[in-house]
Scaffold this motif. Structure first.
Motif, short mmCIF file in Angstrom:
data_model
loop_
_atom_site.label_atom_id
_atom_site.label_comp_id
_atom_site.label_asym_id
_atom_site.label_seq_id
_atom_site.Cartn_x
_atom_site.Cartn_y
_atom_site.Cartn_z
N GLU A 6 125.44 -15.39 5.46
CA GLU A 6 124.15 -15.75 4.26
C GLU A 6 123.73 -14.51 4.53
O GLU A 6 123.45 -14.39 5.54
N TYR A 7 122.96 -13.86 3.36
CA TYR A 7 121.94 -12.90 3.11
C TYR A 7 120.71 -13.80 3.70
O TYR A 7 120.24 -14.56 3.75
N VAL A 8 120.32 -12.47 4.57
CA VAL A 8 118.65 -13.28 5.02
C VAL A 8 117.96 -11.85 4.45
O VAL A 8 117.90 -10.55 4.81
N PRO A 9 116.27 -12.32 4.58
CA PRO A 9 115.47 -11.56 4.14
C PRO A 9 114.76 -10.87 5.22
O PRO A 9 115.27 -11.36 6.56
N HIS A 10 114.54 -9.71 5.10
CA HIS A 10 113.86 -8.82 5.90
C HIS A 10 113.09 -7.63 5.85
O HIS A 10 113.26 -7.15 4.87
N ILE A 20 117.84 0.56 18.49
CA ILE A 20 117.41 1.01 19.82
C ILE A 20 118.62 1.05 20.82
O ILE A 20 118.74 2.00 21.41
N ALA A 21 119.59 0.43 20.53
CA ALA A 21 121.29 0.38 21.07
C ALA A 21 121.73 1.08 21.44
O ALA A 21 121.90 2.52 22.50
N GLU A 46 123.06 -13.23 13.62
CA GLU A 46 121.96 -12.14 12.61
C GLU A 46 122.41 -10.32 12.95
O GLU A 46 121.61 -9.81 13.76
N LEU A 47 122.88 -10.08 11.72
CA LEU A 47 123.80 -9.10 11.78
C LEU A 47 122.83 -7.64 11.11
O LEU A 47 122.91 -8.06 9.67
N ALA A 48 122.52 -6.94 11.58
CA ALA A 48 121.66 -5.38 10.53
C ALA A 48 123.17 -4.68 9.87
O ALA A 48 123.54 -3.92 10.96
N SER A 63 117.63 -7.92 16.83
CA SER A 63 116.59 -7.35 16.98
C SER A 63 117.08 -5.96 18.10
O SER A 63 115.98 -5.28 18.09
N ASN A 64 118.02 -4.59 18.04
CA ASN A 64 117.59 -3.84 18.19
C ASN A 64 117.50 -2.85 17.13
O ASN A 64 117.27 -1.67 17.09
N VAL A 65 116.78 -3.18 15.73
CA VAL A 65 116.26 -2.42 14.30
C VAL A 65 114.87 -2.98 14.07
O VAL A 65 114.05 -3.52 14.98
#
Length: 68
Positions: A6-10, A20-21, A46-48, A63-65
């Motif tokens: 499912e798409y998540v707003p960001h 950052i990784a 949640e994947l970016a 969390s790495n973005v």
């Protein structure tokens, strides 16, 4: 079993970001809550999706973005 994603707003969608990784920069194309389980027990993460300078997209955990 429910949907596989499912798409998540960001707040950084369509903006320049850094993973950052890896230190790689690109444009945040989507954040998707994906069911990554291979069994009957669901595991969601949640994947970016980031499009790098080459045009290829790669994924990282949200969390790495950070803004670039």
């Amino acid at each position: 079993m429910s949907e596989q994603y499912e798409y998540v707003p960001h707040r950084l969608l369509r903006k320049r970001v850094r993973d950052i990784a890896s230190g790689t920069e690109g444009e945040l194309m989507a954040v998707i809550n994906e069911n990554v389980s291979g069994t009957a027990i669901e595991h969601w993460t949640e994947l970016a999706y980031i499009r790098g300078a080459s045009g290829r997209e790669f994924t990282t955990v949200v969390s790495n973005v950070e803004p670039a």
